[in-house]
Design a protein around this motif. Structure first.
Motif, PDB file in Angstrom:
ATOM      1  N   THR A  85      -6.632  -6.341   8.221  1.00  0.00           N
ATOM      2  CA  THR A  85      -6.584  -5.073   8.958  1.00  0.00           C
ATOM      3  C   THR A  85      -5.732  -4.046   8.221  1.00  0.00           C
ATOM      4  O   THR A  85      -6.122  -2.879   8.071  1.00  0.00           O
ATOM      5  CB  THR A  85      -6.021  -5.289  10.377  1.00  0.00           C
ATOM      6  OG1 THR A  85      -6.882  -6.165  11.102  1.00  0.00           O
ATOM      7  CG2 THR A  85      -5.907  -3.970  11.128  1.00  0.00           C
ATOM      8  N   ILE A  86      -4.563  -4.475   7.741  1.00  0.00           N
ATOM      9  CA  ILE A  86      -3.698  -3.555   6.996  1.00  0.00           C
ATOM     10  C   ILE A  86      -4.382  -3.112   5.709  1.00  0.00           C
ATOM     11  O   ILE A  86      -4.343  -1.933   5.336  1.00  0.00           O
ATOM     12  CB  ILE A  86      -2.344  -4.218   6.691  1.00  0.00           C
ATOM     13  CG1 ILE A  86      -1.564  -4.451   7.990  1.00  0.00           C
ATOM     14  CG2 ILE A  86      -1.520  -3.353   5.732  1.00  0.00           C
ATOM     15  CD1 ILE A  86      -0.247  -5.181   7.805  1.00  0.00           C
ATOM     16  N   ARG A  87      -5.038  -4.051   5.039  1.00  0.00           N
ATOM     17  CA  ARG A  87      -5.725  -3.690   3.795  1.00  0.00           C
ATOM     18  C   ARG A  87      -6.838  -2.675   4.062  1.00  0.00           C
ATOM     19  O   ARG A  87      -7.047  -1.743   3.282  1.00  0.00           O
ATOM     20  CB  ARG A  87      -6.302  -4.938   3.120  1.00  0.00           C
ATOM     21  CG  ARG A  87      -6.850  -4.648   1.722  1.00  0.00           C
ATOM     22  CD  ARG A  87      -7.330  -5.900   1.037  1.00  0.00           C
ATOM     23  NE  ARG A  87      -6.264  -6.829   0.739  1.00  0.00           N
ATOM     24  CZ  ARG A  87      -5.407  -6.689  -0.261  1.00  0.00           C
ATOM     25  NH1 ARG A  87      -5.470  -5.628  -1.047  1.00  0.00           N
ATOM     26  NH2 ARG A  87      -4.480  -7.594  -0.480  1.00  0.00           N
ATOM     27  N   SER A  88      -7.531  -2.839   5.174  1.00  0.00           N
ATOM     28  CA  SER A  88      -8.590  -1.901   5.530  1.00  0.00           C
ATOM     29  C   SER A  88      -8.028  -0.496   5.749  1.00  0.00           C
ATOM     30  O   SER A  88      -8.628   0.505   5.323  1.00  0.00           O
ATOM     31  CB  SER A  88      -9.314  -2.384   6.790  1.00  0.00           C
ATOM     32  OG  SER A  88     -10.325  -1.489   7.177  1.00  0.00           O
ATOM     33  N   VAL A  89      -6.871  -0.427   6.409  1.00  0.00           N
ATOM     34  CA  VAL A  89      -6.219   0.870   6.628  1.00  0.00           C
ATOM     35  C   VAL A  89      -5.832   1.506   5.296  1.00  0.00           C
ATOM     36  O   VAL A  89      -6.059   2.703   5.066  1.00  0.00           O
ATOM     37  CB  VAL A  89      -4.968   0.699   7.516  1.00  0.00           C
ATOM     38  CG1 VAL A  89      -4.123   1.970   7.514  1.00  0.00           C
ATOM     39  CG2 VAL A  89      -5.374   0.342   8.940  1.00  0.00           C
ATOM     40  N   LEU A  90      -5.272   0.709   4.403  1.00  0.00           N
ATOM     41  CA  LEU A  90      -4.862   1.225   3.094  1.00  0.00           C
ATOM     42  C   LEU A  90      -6.069   1.704   2.293  1.00  0.00           C
ATOM     43  O   LEU A  90      -6.020   2.744   1.629  1.00  0.00           O
ATOM     44  CB  LEU A  90      -4.101   0.148   2.322  1.00  0.00           C
ATOM     45  CG  LEU A  90      -2.755  -0.273   2.930  1.00  0.00           C
ATOM     46  CD1 LEU A  90      -2.191  -1.480   2.188  1.00  0.00           C
ATOM     47  CD2 LEU A  90      -1.757   0.880   2.907  1.00  0.00           C
ATOM     48  N   HIS A  91      -7.159   0.951   2.358  1.00  0.00           N
ATOM     49  CA  HIS A  91      -8.375   1.369   1.658  1.00  0.00           C
ATOM     50  C   HIS A  91      -8.865   2.708   2.191  1.00  0.00           C
ATOM     51  O   HIS A  91      -9.361   3.550   1.428  1.00  0.00           O
ATOM     52  CB  HIS A  91      -9.458   0.303   1.808  1.00  0.00           C
ATOM     53  CG  HIS A  91      -9.282  -0.844   0.868  1.00  0.00           C
ATOM     54  ND1 HIS A  91     -10.283  -1.753   0.596  1.00  0.00           N
ATOM     55  CD2 HIS A  91      -8.216  -1.238   0.131  1.00  0.00           C
ATOM     56  CE1 HIS A  91      -9.835  -2.649  -0.272  1.00  0.00           C
ATOM     57  NE2 HIS A  91      -8.584  -2.367  -0.561  1.00  0.00           N
ATOM     58  N   GLY A  92      -8.727   2.903   3.496  1.00  0.00           N
ATOM     59  CA  GLY A  92      -9.118   4.180   4.079  1.00  0.00           C
ATOM     60  C   GLY A  92      -8.275   5.338   3.569  1.00  0.00           C
ATOM     61  O   GLY A  92      -8.711   6.491   3.583  1.00  0.00           O
ATOM     62  N   MET A  93      -7.057   5.020   3.128  1.00  0.00           N
ATOM     63  CA  MET A  93      -6.171   6.034   2.551  1.00  0.00           C
ATOM     64  C   MET A  93      -6.391   6.181   1.049  1.00  0.00           C
ATOM     65  O   MET A  93      -5.706   6.960   0.388  1.00  0.00           O
ATOM     66  CB  MET A  93      -4.707   5.656   2.806  1.00  0.00           C
ATOM     67  CG  MET A  93      -4.308   5.636   4.261  1.00  0.00           C
ATOM     68  SD  MET A  93      -2.570   5.130   4.453  1.00  0.00           S
ATOM     69  CE  MET A  93      -2.363   5.281   6.234  1.00  0.00           C
ATOM     70  N   GLY A  94      -7.329   5.393   0.521  1.00  0.00           N
ATOM     71  CA  GLY A  94      -7.599   5.450  -0.912  1.00  0.00           C
ATOM     72  C   GLY A  94      -6.664   4.605  -1.747  1.00  0.00           C
ATOM     73  O   GLY A  94      -6.567   4.788  -2.959  1.00  0.00           O
ATOM     74  N   LEU A  95      -5.982   3.644  -1.110  1.00  0.00           N
ATOM     75  CA  LEU A  95      -5.013   2.793  -1.800  1.00  0.00           C
ATOM     76  C   LEU A  95      -5.594   1.394  -1.973  1.00  0.00           C
ATOM     77  O   LEU A  95      -5.823   0.684  -0.993  1.00  0.00           O
ATOM     78  CB  LEU A  95      -3.707   2.735  -1.003  1.00  0.00           C
ATOM     79  CG  LEU A  95      -3.028   4.093  -0.768  1.00  0.00           C
ATOM     80  CD1 LEU A  95      -1.923   3.962   0.270  1.00  0.00           C
ATOM     81  CD2 LEU A  95      -2.477   4.654  -2.073  1.00  0.00           C
ATOM     82  N   HIS A  96      -5.819   0.989  -3.213  1.00  0.00           N
ATOM     83  CA  HIS A  96      -6.464  -0.295  -3.487  1.00  0.00           C
ATOM     84  C   HIS A  96      -5.578  -1.230  -4.301  1.00  0.00           C
ATOM     85  O   HIS A  96      -6.067  -2.169  -4.930  1.00  0.00           O
ATOM     86  CB  HIS A  96      -7.783  -0.060  -4.230  1.00  0.00           C
ATOM     87  CG  HIS A  96      -8.708   0.876  -3.519  1.00  0.00           C
ATOM     88  ND1 HIS A  96      -9.548   1.744  -4.182  1.00  0.00           N
ATOM     89  CD2 HIS A  96      -8.905   1.106  -2.189  1.00  0.00           C
ATOM     90  CE1 HIS A  96     -10.231   2.461  -3.302  1.00  0.00           C
ATOM     91  NE2 HIS A  96      -9.856   2.095  -2.091  1.00  0.00           N
ATOM     92  N   GLY A  97      -4.282  -0.979  -4.307  1.00  0.00           N
ATOM     93  CA  GLY A  97      -3.354  -1.814  -5.070  1.00  0.00           C
ATOM     94  C   GLY A  97      -2.998  -3.096  -4.335  1.00  0.00           C
ATOM     95  O   GLY A  97      -3.562  -3.425  -3.288  1.00  0.00           O
ATOM     96  N   SER A  98      -2.038  -3.828  -4.874  1.00  0.00           N
ATOM     97  CA  SER A  98      -1.623  -5.105  -4.293  1.00  0.00           C
ATOM     98  C   SER A  98      -0.936  -4.892  -2.942  1.00  0.00           C
ATOM     99  O   SER A  98      -0.403  -3.816  -2.656  1.00  0.00           O
ATOM    100  CB  SER A  98      -0.675  -5.839  -5.246  1.00  0.00           C
ATOM    101  OG  SER A  98       0.509  -5.078  -5.458  1.00  0.00           O
ATOM    102  N   LEU A  99      -0.964  -5.944  -2.119  1.00  0.00           N
ATOM    103  CA  LEU A  99      -0.381  -5.882  -0.775  1.00  0.00           C
ATOM    104  C   LEU A  99       0.429  -7.146  -0.521  1.00  0.00           C
ATOM    105  O   LEU A  99      -0.082  -8.257  -0.649  1.00  0.00           O
ATOM    106  CB  LEU A  99      -1.489  -5.755   0.273  1.00  0.00           C
ATOM    107  CG  LEU A  99      -1.080  -5.912   1.750  1.00  0.00           C
ATOM    108  CD1 LEU A  99      -0.076  -4.845   2.154  1.00  0.00           C
ATOM    109  CD2 LEU A  99      -2.319  -5.862   2.649  1.00  0.00           C
ATOM    110  N   ARG A 100       1.700  -6.959  -0.174  1.00  0.00           N
ATOM    111  CA  ARG A 100       2.566  -8.081   0.194  1.00  0.00           C
ATOM    112  C   ARG A 100       3.201  -7.800   1.550  1.00  0.00           C
ATOM    113  O   ARG A 100       3.622  -6.673   1.820  1.00  0.00           O
ATOM    114  CB  ARG A 100       3.664  -8.289  -0.859  1.00  0.00           C
ATOM    115  CG  ARG A 100       3.184  -8.967  -2.131  1.00  0.00           C
ATOM    116  CD  ARG A 100       4.296  -9.047  -3.162  1.00  0.00           C
ATOM    117  NE  ARG A 100       4.497  -7.766  -3.820  1.00  0.00           N
ATOM    118  CZ  ARG A 100       5.585  -7.452  -4.518  1.00  0.00           C
ATOM    119  NH1 ARG A 100       6.576  -8.307  -4.605  1.00  0.00           N
ATOM    120  NH2 ARG A 100       5.686  -6.275  -5.104  1.00  0.00           N
TER     121      ARG A 100
END
Length: 240
Positions: A85-100
């Motif tokens: 879910t968090i990754r989906s939100v970040l992708h919507g912001m145009g952010l495709h980097g690593s997530l920890r």
């Protein structure tokens, strides 16, 4: 006189050991904080590449999530979907980097640490949740490293692992007078972006985590901005 010098040296060694965990790693406490942060600005940054966030594309900026699980618990049935879910939100912001994702709780959640690992969340015990009598026991038997203060981890993890401007997400939104908010102000001044998640009052069931849309609705910038991040240039082969 030689004996006197030796006694002083031994005493200093004892004091040094008190400031270390069982693992030998230094535990930073409130009294150490003024050495790290001074006058609202970070002193002696670990990295200073000169690269600005505006120069980075969609995949170059890492995102670090720091989650207080005492103030904002994750429902067990929601846990597996948290990172997607968090990754989906970040992708919507145009952010495709690593997530920890780093979660902080108390001893009561230690028996669920494997569940957190399966959800790709690093779980640790927050120092303030441990009475002094329990600290050494957790250090020896917890198997998750030294307990820490969230605000110190935000500072140290960001500065030691991110040589480029990062995205820092904090759940839930901290009080403006807290040390955590002060740390975020300092990191924001060094070109890191800050996202604060402010769950609705009374949301004890994690409804804001049900979808990317519901999570986006409770995210704001450090100073209350509704769109705190400028979408970076996308280099992906698929559409952003």
């Amino acid at each position: 006189m030689a004996g006197k010098t030796e006694d002083i040296s031994d005493a200093k060694e004892v004091e040094d050991r008190k400031s270390e965990g069982i693992s030998g790693k230094k535990i930073f406490r409130n009294e150490d904080f003024s050495v790290v942060v001074e006058g609202g600005q970070l002193r002696d940054p670990y990295y200073d590449t000169g690269v600005k966030k505006e120069d980075l594309d969609c995949g170059e900026r890492p995102t670090l999530v720091f989650w207080n699980l005492i103030k904002c618990p994750i429902p067990p049935d929601t846990l597996p979907s948290v990172k997607p879910t968090i990754r989906s939100v970040l992708h919507g912001m145009g952010l495709h980097g690593s997530l920890r994702i780093y979660g902080y709780g108390d001893k009561s959640l230690l028996d669920r640490k494997d569940v957190f690992w399966e959800a790709e969340i690093s779980y640790g015990v927050e120092r303030e949740q441990l009475p002094d009598a329990d600290l050494e026991d957790v250090l020896k038997n917890g198997g998750i490293g030294d307990p820490s203060e969230i605000y110190l981890d935000v500072l140290m993890i960001t500065e030691q692992t991110c040589d480029l401007p990062a995205i820092l997400m904090v759940i839930p939104k901290p009080d403006k007078n807290s040390e955590l908010h002060r740390v975020l102000e300092c990191l924001h001044s060094r070109d890191h972006d800050v996202l604060l998640v402010d769950p609705p009052v009374g949301d004890s069931g994690g409804q804001f985590l049900e979808s990317a849309e519901s999570l986006v609705g409770v995210i704001e910038g450090l100073h209350g901005e509704r769109d705190p991040i400028t979408k970076p240039y996308c280099v992906c082969t698929y559409s952003c």
